[in-house]
Design a protein around this motif. Structure first.
Motif, short mmCIF file in Angstrom:
data_model
loop_
_atom_site.label_atom_id
_atom_site.label_comp_id
_atom_site.label_asym_id
_atom_site.label_seq_id
_atom_site.Cartn_x
_atom_site.Cartn_y
_atom_site.Cartn_z
N ARG A 96 0.85 -1.30 0.03
CA ARG A 96 -0.09 0.10 0.17
C ARG A 96 0.94 1.28 -0.02
NH1 ARG A 96 -2.94 -1.20 4.28
NH2 ARG A 96 -2.03 0.11 5.72
N THR A 97 1.90 1.31 0.90
CA THR A 97 2.79 2.42 0.73
C THR A 97 3.51 2.65 -0.38
OG1 THR A 97 3.22 2.01 3.20
CG2 THR A 97 4.75 3.37 2.23
N HIS A 98 3.92 1.48 -1.12
CA HIS A 98 4.69 1.75 -2.34
C HIS A 98 3.74 2.09 -3.52
CE1 HIS A 98 7.20 0.69 -5.50
NE2 HIS A 98 6.19 -0.24 -6.35
N HIS A 99 2.47 1.63 -3.59
CA HIS A 99 1.71 2.06 -4.64
C HIS A 99 0.99 3.65 -4.46
CE1 HIS A 99 2.11 -1.66 -6.89
NE2 HIS A 99 1.82 -2.29 -5.85
N ARG A 100 0.92 3.92 -3.14
CA ARG A 100 0.64 5.20 -2.96
C ARG A 100 1.41 6.25 -3.29
NH1 ARG A 100 -2.31 5.18 3.08
NH2 ARG A 100 -4.28 4.31 2.26
N GLY A 101 2.99 5.99 -3.30
CA GLY A 101 4.06 6.74 -3.83
C GLY A 101 4.60 7.65 -2.80
N VAL A 102 3.97 7.65 -1.40
CA VAL A 102 4.37 8.71 -0.57
C VAL A 102 5.16 8.13 0.58
CG1 VAL A 102 3.47 10.27 1.22
CG2 VAL A 102 2.22 9.78 -1.10
N VAL A 103 6.47 8.21 0.74
CA VAL A 103 7.42 7.98 1.73
C VAL A 103 7.79 9.25 2.31
CG1 VAL A 103 9.32 6.90 2.39
CG2 VAL A 103 8.16 5.99 0.48
N ARG A 104 7.46 9.72 3.46
CA ARG A 104 7.71 10.93 3.97
C ARG A 104 9.01 11.15 4.78
NH1 ARG A 104 2.71 13.25 3.95
NH2 ARG A 104 1.16 12.05 4.06
N LYS A 105 9.49 9.99 4.87
CA LYS A 105 10.96 10.05 5.70
C LYS A 105 11.86 9.05 4.83
CE LYS A 105 9.74 8.90 9.79
NZ LYS A 105 9.87 8.58 11.20
N ARG A 106 13.34 9.39 4.79
CA ARG A 106 14.11 8.54 4.00
C ARG A 106 15.49 8.57 4.85
NH1 ARG A 106 12.58 4.88 -0.06
NH2 ARG A 106 11.30 6.18 -1.70
N LEU A 107 16.05 7.33 4.84
CA LEU A 107 17.48 7.31 5.36
C LEU A 107 18.60 7.81 4.27
CD1 LEU A 107 18.80 6.08 7.99
CD2 LEU A 107 19.35 3.92 6.25
N ILE A 108 19.35 8.71 4.65
CA ILE A 108 20.13 9.13 4.00
C ILE A 108 21.59 9.45 4.65
CG2 ILE A 108 18.58 10.50 2.38
CD1 ILE A 108 19.47 13.24 3.94
N PRO A 109 22.70 9.41 3.87
CA PRO A 109 24.02 9.62 4.37
C PRO A 109 24.30 11.21 4.78
CG PRO A 109 24.42 9.21 2.26
CD PRO A 109 22.79 9.21 2.29
N VAL A 110 24.80 11.46 5.78
CA VAL A 110 25.43 12.78 6.25
C VAL A 110 26.60 12.79 6.71
CG1 VAL A 110 22.86 13.80 6.32
CG2 VAL A 110 24.11 13.13 8.38
N ARG A 111 27.43 13.88 6.40
CA ARG A 111 28.81 14.03 7.02
C ARG A 111 28.58 15.18 7.95
NH1 ARG A 111 34.52 13.18 4.20
NH2 ARG A 111 33.63 11.13 4.55
N PHE A 112 29.02 14.93 9.17
CA PHE A 112 29.11 16.16 10.12
C PHE A 112 30.52 16.92 10.21
CE2 PHE A 112 25.77 13.60 11.60
CZ PHE A 112 24.62 14.44 12.37
N ALA A 113 30.21 18.07 10.30
CA ALA A 113 31.41 19.20 10.41
C ALA A 113 32.12 18.96 11.57
CB ALA A 113 31.20 20.50 10.02
N ARG A 114 31.48 18.59 12.65
CA ARG A 114 32.40 18.39 13.85
C ARG A 114 32.01 17.00 14.57
NH1 ARG A 114 29.78 23.18 14.40
NH2 ARG A 114 28.08 22.44 15.67
#
Length: 278
Positions: free
Chosen positions: A234-252
């Motif tokens: 159901r989530t896939h076919h609605r095409g709405v994913v409100r959050k995603r896991l992404i890589p980030v690099r911290f400056a500190r």
């Protein structure tokens, strides 16, 4: 302060023993039927391996009835003499006993033996540099008779190759390979935004699409029913994913699991750190 783009580390090819992973073996004539009704990917693709009409491995997950993540699996069909059906699963070592007990509850009367064989087999990863291109013809090893070899990581080409080998042998390496600790692989993987295991993908809480399991080839939308399938479809076919896991690099330094990510200027909370390394 975080940066959302940077140059990936591209070191020479490396190999490491995955001490955080263990191995479960499934044996029996109804193994495929059993796994097909439990995991998110199409396990039937592991059939007919001897005729080369299938994939040698696949990545999959097991979910709660509500469609939340529980466990991830790298599944391998091994070639053996005779007609024995044996599938080996590379799983999170931290939950292996719990996972075996859960699987046995679902077995009911199906003819499947489920066994923790983590003492007998070990999981390895070959990554970095041109690892994704240079493993197409592994060197022969004493274990070739049972098809223990490097296999292309079923998630993403950039992750290189994964392998499962008897614990009493050294995997076949290639010229230029460096032996590294698992921490090097974890950092390499996190830079590419790939979570692994029931800690990085929170057990009982994570929604598979938010952790990019579709993009990691862990979900089939054509296989039919499995535990938790309704919410995922159901989530896939609605095409709405409100959050995603992404890589980030911290400056500190100082980022750790559970740290909040705050948008500069507005102070708005835009995320939370799930895993940190380096």
């Amino acid at each position: 302060s975080v940066s959302f783009s940077w140059k990936y580390h591209l070191p020479s090819p490396m190999a490491c023993l995955l001490k955080t992973r263990s191995v479960i073996r499934f044996r029996g004539p109804e193994t495929i039927k059993f796994l097909q009704g439990l995991v998110t990917n199409d396990v039937r693709s592991l059939e007919n391996l001897a005729e080369n009409r299938t994939t040698p491995s696949l990545y999959a997950a097991m979910l709660t009835p509500q469609g939340r993540f529980l466990y991830d699996f790298f599944l391998y069909r091994m070639l053996h003499t005779g007609d024995r059906m044996e599938i080996y699963a590379d799983v999170d070592k931290g939950v292996v006993d719990e996972l075996v007990a859960t699987l046995k509850k679902f077995r009911l009367r199906l003819k499947v033996d489920i066994e923790n064989v983590g003492e007998d087999f070990s999981c390895w990863q070959r990554f970095g540099g041109n690892a994704s291109d240079s493993c197409t013809r592994p060197e022969k090893s004493e274990a070739d008779s049972v098809a223990w070899k490097w296999i292309r990581d079923p998630r993403l080409p950039c992750l290189g190759y994964r392998g499962m080998f008897p614990s009493n042998i050294t995997p076949p390496l290639f010229e230029g390979d460096e032996m590294k600790d698992e921490e090097d692989y974890v950092l390499y993987r996190l830079e590419r935004g790939v979570a692994e295991g029931s800690t990085e993908i929170p057990k009982g809480d994570a929604i598979p699409l938010e952790y990019n399991l579709v993009g990691l080839n862990a979900i089939s939308f054509d296989k039919g029913c499995y535990v938790g399938q309704e919410l995922v479809a159901r989530t896939h076919h609605r095409g709405v994913v409100r959050k995603r896991l992404i890589p980030v690099r911290f400056a500190r330094e100082g980022a750790r699991r559970g740290s909040e990510v705050i948008e500069g200027g507005t102070g708005r909370r835009v995320g939370i750190v799930t895993t940190a390394a380096g």
